[in-house]
Design an enzyme around this catalytic site. Structure first.
Site, PDB file in Angstrom:
ATOM      1  N   ARG A   6       0.832  -1.219   0.000  1.00  0.00           N
ATOM      2  CA  ARG A   6       0.000   0.000   0.000  1.00  0.00           C
ATOM      3  C   ARG A   6       0.866   1.269   0.000  1.00  0.00           C
ATOM      4  O   ARG A   6       0.387   2.357  -0.320  1.00  0.00           O
ATOM      5  CB  ARG A   6      -0.932  -0.024   1.225  1.00  0.00           C
ATOM      6  CG  ARG A   6      -2.042   1.045   1.221  1.00  0.00           C
ATOM      7  CD  ARG A   6      -2.985   0.810   2.377  1.00  0.00           C
ATOM      8  NE  ARG A   6      -4.120   1.712   2.454  1.00  0.00           N
ATOM      9  CZ  ARG A   6      -4.353   2.563   3.467  1.00  0.00           C
ATOM     10  NH1 ARG A   6      -3.500   2.646   4.482  1.00  0.00           N
ATOM     11  NH2 ARG A   6      -5.428   3.331   3.483  1.00  0.00           N
ATOM     12  N   ILE A  52      -7.960   7.374   0.040  1.00  0.00           N
ATOM     13  CA  ILE A  52      -7.692   5.952  -0.196  1.00  0.00           C
ATOM     14  C   ILE A  52      -8.442   5.221   0.914  1.00  0.00           C
ATOM     15  O   ILE A  52      -8.394   5.623   2.078  1.00  0.00           O
ATOM     16  CB  ILE A  52      -6.174   5.634  -0.197  1.00  0.00           C
ATOM     17  CG1 ILE A  52      -5.911   4.133  -0.362  1.00  0.00           C
ATOM     18  CG2 ILE A  52      -5.469   6.162   1.036  1.00  0.00           C
ATOM     19  CD1 ILE A  52      -4.413   3.792  -0.566  1.00  0.00           C
ATOM     20  N   SER A  53      -9.176   4.172   0.541  1.00  0.00           N
ATOM     21  CA  SER A  53     -10.024   3.492   1.520  1.00  0.00           C
ATOM     22  C   SER A  53      -9.192   2.787   2.590  1.00  0.00           C
ATOM     23  O   SER A  53      -8.014   2.484   2.383  1.00  0.00           O
ATOM     24  CB  SER A  53     -10.910   2.458   0.838  1.00  0.00           C
ATOM     25  OG  SER A  53     -11.570   3.023  -0.260  1.00  0.00           O
ATOM     26  N   GLN A  54      -9.871   2.493   3.688  1.00  0.00           N
ATOM     27  CA  GLN A  54      -9.267   1.727   4.789  1.00  0.00           C
ATOM     28  C   GLN A  54      -8.960   0.311   4.280  1.00  0.00           C
ATOM     29  O   GLN A  54      -9.827  -0.307   3.643  1.00  0.00           O
ATOM     30  CB  GLN A  54     -10.322   1.683   5.892  1.00  0.00           C
ATOM     31  CG  GLN A  54      -9.898   1.055   7.163  1.00  0.00           C
ATOM     32  CD  GLN A  54     -11.002   1.211   8.215  1.00  0.00           C
ATOM     33  OE1 GLN A  54     -11.978   1.948   8.014  1.00  0.00           O
ATOM     34  NE2 GLN A  54     -10.851   0.517   9.317  1.00  0.00           N
TER      35      GLN A  54
END
Ligand code: SAH
Length: 220
Positions: free
Chosen positions: A40, A66-68
Site C-alpha cells: 500500500r 484511499i479506503s481503509q
C-alpha cells in the site's frame, strides 16, 4: 515516473497489516494473499506516507481518500472475484483497490472523474508492472458501455441508489458491491447479484465513502 523511494515495510509491519485485516473479518485466503502482494506504501504519497500500513482511510490528491485496508478487503471478499473475471471499478482514487483486484481477476477497468488521479494511478500501475489494469478518465456512473458486460462491478464512492447503467452492465450471474446512502454519515455497503429474473440485494456493513458525483472534475 517511479514510485517515491521508500523503505519496504518491515516483516513486523506486514504482520500487523495482515492481522488488522483478519481481525476485521477479512478471512478469504485469496484476498489476504492478494493484499499481502500489493504494497500500500506507493499508493499513499506526501504527508501521510508514513501511515500507509495503518488500517485507516487516508487523504490523497484532489480532496479524495484511499479506503481503509480492511474495507478494501471486505469489499473484495464480497465481490467473489475469480481469475477469469472482467471487473469494472468506479472510483480509481489512488489505484490501490484496482491493484488488489488485478491480482485476482483477468482484467480490471477502473474509472475516475479526476484526470490527475487517473494519470498518477496509471504511472503506478506501469511502475509496478500491473499490466491487466486499464485506467480511464470519465464519469463512472455511466459505466463503460464499450467493455460491458462485466462479471463484477465495484463502486468505491457512495451513491443514493445503485446506478441504473451499472446494473445494466452486469452479467447475469454477476455481482456488484456498492456503498449506498442518502448522506455522508450513513451509508451501507450492499451486494447486488444479477439473476435470470432480476436483482437480489443484501446489506453487508456500514461504511463511509466520498460521494459519487456527476461529470468530470474540472480541477484536474
Ligand atoms: N478505490 C480508491 C478510493 C476511491 S475514493 C482507492 O483504492 O484509493 C472515491 C473516488 O471516486 C474518488 O477518486 C472520486 O474522484 C471518484 N468518483 C466520484 N464520483 C465519480 C464518478 N461519477 N465517476 C468516476 N469516479 C468518481
Amino acid at each position: 515516473m517511479s514510485p517515491e523511494p521508500r523503505p519496504d515495510p518491515t516483516p513486523e509491519t506486514r504482520m500487523q497489516f495482515l492481522y488488522a485485516l483478519r481481525s476485521r473479518g477479512v478471512t478469504d485466503a485469496r484476498v489476504l494473499d492478494a493484499m499481502e502482494r500489493v504494497d500500500r506504501g506507493p499508493f499513499v504519497r506526501g504527508l501521510f506516507a508514513g501511515r500507509a500500513y495503518e488500517d485507516m482511510p487516508l487523504p490523497i490528491a484532489c480532496g479524495q481518500t484511499i479506503s481503509q485496508p480492511s474495507v478494501v478487503g471486505l469489499m473484495t471478499q464480497a465481490l467473489q472475484v475469480s481469475a477469469r473475471d472482467k471487473v469494472l471499478e468506479v472510483g480509481t482514487g489512488s489505484g490501490y483497490q484496482a491493484a488488489v483486484l488485478a491480482k485476482l481477476a483477468r482484467r480490471v477497468y477502473s474509472i475516475d472523474r479526476h484526470p490527475r488521479l487517473v494519470r498518477e494511478a496509471r504511472e503506478l500501475f506501469e511502475a509496478l508492472d500491473l499490466t491487466n489494469i486499464t485506467a480511464i478518465t470519465g464519469d463512472g456512473s455511466h459505466g463503460l458501455p464499450e467493455q460491458a458486460p462485466f462479471d463484477r462491478i465495484i463502486v468505491t464512492a457512495a451513491a443514493e441508489d445503485p446506478p441504473g447503467p451499472l446494473l445494466a452492465q452486469l452479467k447475469i450471474g454477476g455481482i456488484m458491491v456498492v456503498p449506498v446512502g442518502q448522506s455522508d454519515a450513513v451509508q451501507t455497503l450492499i451486494r447486488v447479484r444479477r439473476t435470470e429474473d432480476g436483482f437480489e440485494y443484501d446489506e453487508l456493513l456500514p461504511v463511509r465513502f466520498v460521494p459519487l458525483l456527476e461529470g468530470l472534475a474540472r480541477n484536474g
